[in-house]
Design a protein around this motif. Structure first.
Motif, PDB file in Angstrom:
ATOM      1  N   VAL A  33      -0.385   2.404  -0.075  1.00 10.18           N
ATOM      2  CA  VAL A  33      -0.053   3.808  -0.350  1.00 10.18           C
ATOM      3  C   VAL A  33       1.215   4.110   0.429  1.00 10.18           C
ATOM      4  O   VAL A  33       1.237   4.009   1.656  1.00 10.18           O
ATOM      5  CB  VAL A  33      -1.182   4.765   0.075  1.00 10.18           C
ATOM      6  CG1 VAL A  33      -0.869   6.186  -0.396  1.00 10.18           C
ATOM      7  CG2 VAL A  33      -2.529   4.313  -0.483  1.00 10.18           C
ATOM      8  N   GLY A  34       2.270   4.452  -0.289  1.00  9.92           N
ATOM      9  CA  GLY A  34       3.557   4.679   0.344  1.00  9.92           C
ATOM     10  C   GLY A  34       3.615   5.964   1.146  1.00  9.92           C
ATOM     11  O   GLY A  34       2.764   6.856   1.002  1.00  9.92           O
ATOM     12  N   GLU A  37       2.844   9.630  -0.148  1.00  6.43           N
ATOM     13  CA  GLU A  37       2.159   9.559  -1.439  1.00  6.43           C
ATOM     14  C   GLU A  37       0.713  10.037  -1.318  1.00  6.43           C
ATOM     15  O   GLU A  37       0.117  10.026  -0.241  1.00  6.43           O
ATOM     16  CB  GLU A  37       2.168   8.126  -1.978  1.00  6.43           C
ATOM     17  CG  GLU A  37       3.530   7.643  -2.416  1.00  6.43           C
ATOM     18  CD  GLU A  37       3.490   6.248  -3.016  1.00  6.43           C
ATOM     19  OE1 GLU A  37       4.491   5.852  -3.631  1.00  6.43           O
ATOM     20  OE2 GLU A  37       2.465   5.551  -2.878  1.00  6.43           O
ATOM     21  N   LEU A  39      -3.068   9.324  -3.104  1.00 11.84           N
ATOM     22  CA  LEU A  39      -3.838   8.409  -3.941  1.00 11.84           C
ATOM     23  C   LEU A  39      -5.261   8.936  -4.085  1.00 11.84           C
ATOM     24  O   LEU A  39      -5.892   9.315  -3.099  1.00 11.84           O
ATOM     25  CB  LEU A  39      -3.884   7.011  -3.309  1.00 11.84           C
ATOM     26  CG  LEU A  39      -4.794   6.004  -4.029  1.00 11.84           C
ATOM     27  CD1 LEU A  39      -4.133   5.530  -5.318  1.00 11.84           C
ATOM     28  CD2 LEU A  39      -5.117   4.827  -3.129  1.00 11.84           C
ATOM     29  N   THR A 198       0.739  11.293   4.145  1.00  9.98           N
ATOM     30  CA  THR A 198       0.179  10.369   3.159  1.00  9.98           C
ATOM     31  C   THR A 198      -1.302  10.684   3.060  1.00  9.98           C
ATOM     32  O   THR A 198      -1.957  10.935   4.067  1.00  9.98           O
ATOM     33  CB  THR A 198       0.381   8.915   3.628  1.00  9.98           C
ATOM     34  OG1 THR A 198       1.781   8.693   3.821  1.00  9.98           O
ATOM     35  CG2 THR A 198      -0.155   7.919   2.614  1.00  9.98           C
TER      36      THR A 198
END
Length: 207
Positions: A33-34, A37, A39, A198
């Motif tokens: 997971v960048g 970002e 998810l 994130t």
């Protein structure tokens, strides 16, 4: 007030496995997971999604593989040293503490190098994140005086308060009624984007 926004951490799972009582629930999981970002991990009850979240958070042991945040291996570390925020299913707020004290609960230093060492620094950080989630005017209220959606925003503020670059959310909307769920989901999504964190959310709800 300007909220302290840090780039979200990059999360990597490499060959991660885990289970209960000798039964493997998750095996050979690879995931990236960048930074910044979001998810969503979708699955039915019993599919292992919460186990994945608990392994990332440090609440369940990893039987194989590695978990890294910004290239640093964290799976050998205890939960309190991983720098990861967690929003549980029911918010899990302390009913006897004010909103501000709930948010500030995780700011007590656990080691000499921790941030938020002084009372003034901790109070300023609490004000920052309450301002971010739109609840600065409810700082002195008890959780029982808040709506379900407001309580989830307090739980998110508490997870963000230590400066966590990675936020985990475990079915955070399932306890809300259908009319409220969509609005709170949109609010939390916008707040996470605003914070720069994130995030990984696990849910059984396709919406």
């Amino acid at each position: 007030m300007t909220v302290d926004r840090r780039p979200g951490g990059v999360l990597e799972l490499r060959g991660v496995a885990g289970g209960y009582g000798g039964a493997t629930v998750v095996r050979d999981l690879d995931l990236t997971v960048g930074s910044g970002e979001a998810l969503a991990v979708l699955g039915a009850s019993g599919s292992g999604k919460t186990t994945v979240l608990r392994m990332i958070a440090g609440l369940h042991p990893v039987s194989a593989g590695r978990i890294l945040v910004d290239g640093r291996r964290v799976d050998p570390l205890p939960a309190q040293h991983r720098g990861i925020g967690l929003v549980p299913q029911q918010g899990a707020l302390f009913p006897h503490l004010s909103v501000a004290k709930n948010v500030g609960f995780g700011l007590v230093p656990v080691d000499p190098l921790a941030r938020w060492r002084s009372r003034r620094e901790r109070a300023a950080r609490v004000r920052e994140v309450l301002d971010l989630v739109g609840l600065a005017d409810r700082a002195d209220d008890r959780p029982s005086r808040l709506s379900g959606g407001q309580q989830q925003r307090v739980a998110l503020a508490r997870a963000l308060a230590p400066g966590s670059g990675l936020i985990l959310l475990d079915e955070p909307f399932s306890a809300l009624d259908a009319a409220l769920r969509g609005r709170v989901r949109a609010e939390v999504s916008a707040l996470l984007a605003e914070s720069g964190a994130t995030s990984v959310l696990v849910t059984h709800d396709r919406a």
